[in-house]
Design an enzyme around this catalytic site. Structure first.
Site, short mmCIF file in Angstrom:
data_model
loop_
_atom_site.label_atom_id
_atom_site.label_comp_id
_atom_site.label_asym_id
_atom_site.label_seq_id
_atom_site.Cartn_x
_atom_site.Cartn_y
_atom_site.Cartn_z
N LYS A 179 22.71 27.56 65.79
CA LYS A 179 23.77 27.99 66.72
C LYS A 179 24.06 26.69 67.23
O LYS A 179 25.40 26.18 67.53
CB LYS A 179 23.55 28.98 67.75
CG LYS A 179 23.19 30.44 67.15
CD LYS A 179 23.02 31.20 68.22
CE LYS A 179 22.63 32.82 67.59
NZ LYS A 179 22.13 33.79 68.53
N SER A 183 22.68 37.35 55.81
CA SER A 183 21.72 36.05 56.32
C SER A 183 21.52 35.17 55.01
O SER A 183 20.78 34.34 55.27
CB SER A 183 20.77 36.13 57.34
OG SER A 183 19.97 37.03 56.79
N LEU A 201 31.00 37.33 71.94
CA LEU A 201 31.68 36.57 73.12
C LEU A 201 32.61 35.50 72.56
O LEU A 201 32.21 34.94 71.41
CB LEU A 201 30.62 35.57 73.98
CG LEU A 201 29.30 36.29 74.52
CD1 LEU A 201 28.26 35.67 75.27
CD2 LEU A 201 30.03 37.29 75.67
#
Length: 821
Positions: A681, A555, A612
């Site tokens: 996001k 990250s 996903l």
């Protein structure tokens, strides 16, 4: 009768020499045999050095000692021991040949120069010594050996160091030789007789040619070339690990392969044998049971159009350009005549259709001599500006695909150049033979290994290759390593060779171009060197990797910026790190532009929703012409878990504590509760839907009461957290009275984005989302009023690692049915 030729590598050790004697003896038990031998391995190089030393006035004592020791070492083996008359014959022959060598070297030392005729006499001593030794060994085993002097059988003319045999006289002399009685006719290779000199050479490594000439002279049924490899390979096995032995080739295919660099056979070997259809068999002295490669007249076109791939380096490309070439008869003839006068062979020719330029390749060592001659020949044209300054690129190589069936297969050239493009190799020049039996491309020397491996994989291998370089071995990185380890056998069965070739953390990195077991990654990392991602990327770019993938499981913002460097260097990038896609808009565009320019993949499916299929789905919606109108989604698995517990009456502080204990949140839960992760996001979704936006454009709402203190360390924060339990409990209770729930979500409406708490009723697609699930509701022109909903678990190291793994595999094609074949 058959002829067998044994190279220096077959005579380099005592055990190998013993195997040669055994093979010849067994063959001679069945039929008459012709044998040609090279010098013992390394002897010719010693003789070349001896000439240089003699010119420099140096002593040759060490040379003679070394020559004697190398030959004696071959006889020290019990199977090779000589005795009696055979030993005496060998010792006399050795002494006589070394005396001749001594006289020639003394003359060179005195004159301080070495005429070509003397050089030829010196350099052929290795073959004379080896043939005398082998004759003695075969005679001791009872074979009638005729030691044939090639100066009597093969008569030549032309350059004494690169002589041309008189084939008519060879055929006549061969007929006389055939009438003699022998079990084995043994002839030293590499040299022959000359019309004007005592001895001539057939060119360096010309013993293959000698074998072919003996087979031609004797009208042998076959000519076997015995060496230290199993046959002719689809590519050089030293450069391509997956190269395979070819069971057969046509004469024409073999000739093309040899011309463009295949080293297992001397190019001149094929001509004499092809004339009479004498098959050539390439055999391995160390594995005589192996079938090897048979080279013969082609009776049918092979099913595989491409048969072999060669790489020829140490080549220079000379380019001549200017208006003086256009439509002027005789210019090309003058160019090639000039090169011919310099006794230089042209390897490849290519010309622009406009006739404005012409390029040809020659050996690098001859390029300056050719340039000087051309400049002298075309001095007037250059002064008149009809020709530009000649260009010479010495840093090139020629990659050639060969096969009799190339012209029968449509789209083959397209596959060839697509494979070059996929391996990021630029074609400098292209040439194809008129027979369409070969397709050549001139490339940069530094790209030759990558190009060779890429083309070989395209035409000769069933498996695609993926080389993974993992940066970050935290919870997601370690989970990915475990998945790589478990899945490698399955992927191999399905045609994918996935290798972990590098691993790095914040302190160290370890790399191995052959790959290493993912389960060994952590221990290898401890043995590694200080981390330097720029050096890692540069190494990958220069080391011939076919399909390198940088995987960012950190990250870290610095690592995120390094992703652009990796793309520029030709690596695919797969990232779970959201920082790169949420830096400034210019960097976001640079990532995608560079990926397109370099023909690389930039994949980040796990940036939103873990594994996903969010990013790919949104991009396909946009690409198909649909437009995002509004969006709402639960994008944090940890907050999905927390607010799901609130529905059950769990206190807010207890819900956060449980999520932290299960590892759903970051070590500091404020990182999740602040909403910044969700904001990143949401920004990615906003940008991928076509909007221009920065992180500062996202309205991140504070979910806590205005007077709640968020400062201090984690422990202090967790102790104060019960202060807001009543605030959330009252709000949840009021919503329940109206059959509503509280959800932490990202929302896009009218081009604006916000992150915070939203109230949803039972009809809302986010109402049932809890327990760590993610759900994303896309409202578009096509999906409205019923949205396109993507739902599933969006948290956890295993799930995220699985999404990263899936992105890695998107750099190759995968066919599930393949493993069933």
């Amino acid at each position: 009768m058959k002829v067998m030729k044994f190279g220096g590598s077959s005579l380099a050790e005592a055990a190998r020499l013993g195997q040669v004697i055994k093979v010849v003896r067994e063959s001679a038990n069945e039929q008459r045999v012709g044998v040609v031998v090279s010098a013992v391995g390394g002897i010719t190089n010693l003789l070349v050095q001896a000439i240089d030393d003699a010119i420099a006035g140096k002593s040759d004592d060490v040379l003679f000692k070394e020559i004697r020791q190398r030959h004696q070492a071959l006889l020290d083996h019990p199977d090779n021991a000589l005795s009696g008359q055979a030993l005496q014959q060998w010792q006399q022959a050795e002494q006589s040949l070394l005396d001749e060598l001594q006289r020639d070297l003394n003359g060179v030392r005195l004159l301080k120069t070495c005429p070509d005729e003397v050089r030829a006499r010196i350099l052929c001593k290795g073959e004379q010594l080896s043939s005398s030794l082998i004759a003695a060994l075969l005679r001791q085993q009872g074979k009638h050996v005729l030691l044939q002097d090639p100066r009597e059988l093969i008569r030549c003319n032309g350059d004494v160091l690169e002589a041309l045999p008189d084939m008519f006289l060879l055929s006549k002399n061969g007929a006389e030789l055939n009438r003699k009685t022998f079990d084995v006719v043994l002839m030293p290779g590499f040299f022959a007789g000359h019309d004007q000199h005592a001895v001539a050479l057939l060119g360096r490594n010309g013993s293959d040619f000698s074998g072919a000439l003996l087979a031609y002279a004797l009208q042998a049924k076959s000519c076997e070339i015995w060496t230290d490899v199993d046959g002719v390979y689809t590519a050089d096995p030293r450069l391509v690990a997956n190269a395979k032995v070819l069971p057969n080739l046509s004469f024409e295919e073999a000739l093309e392969l040899c011309h463009f660099g295949a080293k297992v056979l001397h190019p001149k070997t094929i001509g004499p044998l092809a004339e009479f259809g004498i098959p050539i068999l390439i055999r391995n002295t160390l594995k005589p049971e192996a079938a090897g490669t048979r080279i013969d007249r082609a009776s049918v076109i092979p099913q595989a159009a491409a048969r072999g791939l060669t790489l020829l380096d140490n080549v220079a490309l000379i380019t001549i350009a200017g208006p003086g070439l256009q439509g002027v008869p005789g210019v090309a003839a003058r160019i090639f005549a000039t090169v011919a006068r310099e006794k230089v062979s042209i390897i490849l020719i290519t010309q622009a259709s406009s006739e404005f330029s012409l390029s040809f390749a020659v050996p690098s060592k001859d390029s300056q001599r050719v340039l000087n001659a051309l400049q002298q020949e075309f001095k007037l044209e250059q002064q008149s500006h009809l020709m530009r300054a000649f260009e010479c690129d010495k840093d090139i190589a020629i990659l050639t695909l060969v096969g009799d069936g190339l012209h029968h297969q449509k789209g083959l050239a397209g596959r060839f150049f697509s494979a070059l493009a996929a391996t990021r190799v630029n074609a400098i020049a292209i040439a194809q033979g008129s027979s369409e039996r070969s397709l050549s491309v001139v490339i940069s020397h530094k790209e030759q290994r990558r190009a060779l491996r890429g083309i070989h994989q395209q035409f000769f291998e069933s498996r695609q290759q993926v080389e993974v370089f993992l940066v970050g071995v935290g919870t997601v990185g370690k989970a990915l390593l475990e998945q790589l380890q478990n899945q490698q056998p399955f992927l191999r069965e399905h045609g994918i060779d996935l290798r972990l070739c590098g691993v790095a953390n914040s302190k160290k990195m370890f790399m191995n171009s052959d790959g290493f077991a993912p389960e060994q990654a952590m221990s290898k990392l401890q043995q590694g060197q200080p981390v330097d991602l720029q050096a890692l990327i540069a190494n990958v770019s220069n080391d011939g990797y076919l399909n390198p993938v940088l995987v960012d499981c950190t990250s870290d913002a610095h690592v995120a910026r390094t992703q652009l460097t990796a793309l520029k260097a030709g690596l695919h990038v797969v990232t779970a790190n959201k920082k790169a896609n949420t830096l400034d808009m210019a960097f976001y565009h640079d990532l995608r532009t560079t990926a397109d320019q370099q023909n690389r993949r930039y994949l980040y499916e796990t940036n939103v929703g873990a594994a996903l299929p969010v990013i790919d789905t949104l991009q396909n919606v946009v690409k198909s012409g649909d437009k995002l109108q509004r969006f709402s989604g639960i994008l944090s698995g940890s907050l999905s878990y927390v607010f799901g517990l609130l529905d059950d009456g769990v206190k807010f502080s207890e819900a956060v504590q449980k999520a932290k204990a299960k590892g759903f949140t970051e070590p500091d839960p404020r990182d999740d509760l602040s909403g910044m992760d969700v904001a990143r996001k949401l920004l990615i979704l906003l940008r991928d839907s076509g909007s221009i936006a920065e992180l500062s454009d996202i309205n991140v709402e504070n979910i806590f009461p205005a007077d709640f203190d968020l400062n201090g360390n984690v422990s202090d924060f967790m102790q104060r957290l019960p202060e807001v339990d009543s605030y959330f409990a009252e709000r949840i209770e009021k919503l329940k009275q109206h059959n509503k729930a509280l959800r932490f979500a990202g929302v896009i409406e009218q081009g604006k984005a916000r992150v915070g708490l939203i109230e949803v009723d039972r009809e809302h697609p986010l109402y049932p989302i809890r327990d760590g699930e993610n759900a994303l509701a896309f409202y578009t022109r096509r999906y409205d009023p019923v949205p396109l909903v993507i739902r599933g678990y969006g948290a956890g190291a295993d799930v995220t690692a699985g999404g990263v793994f899936a992105d890695v595999l998107r750099t190759v094609s995968f066919h599930p049915a393949r493993g069933m074949l």
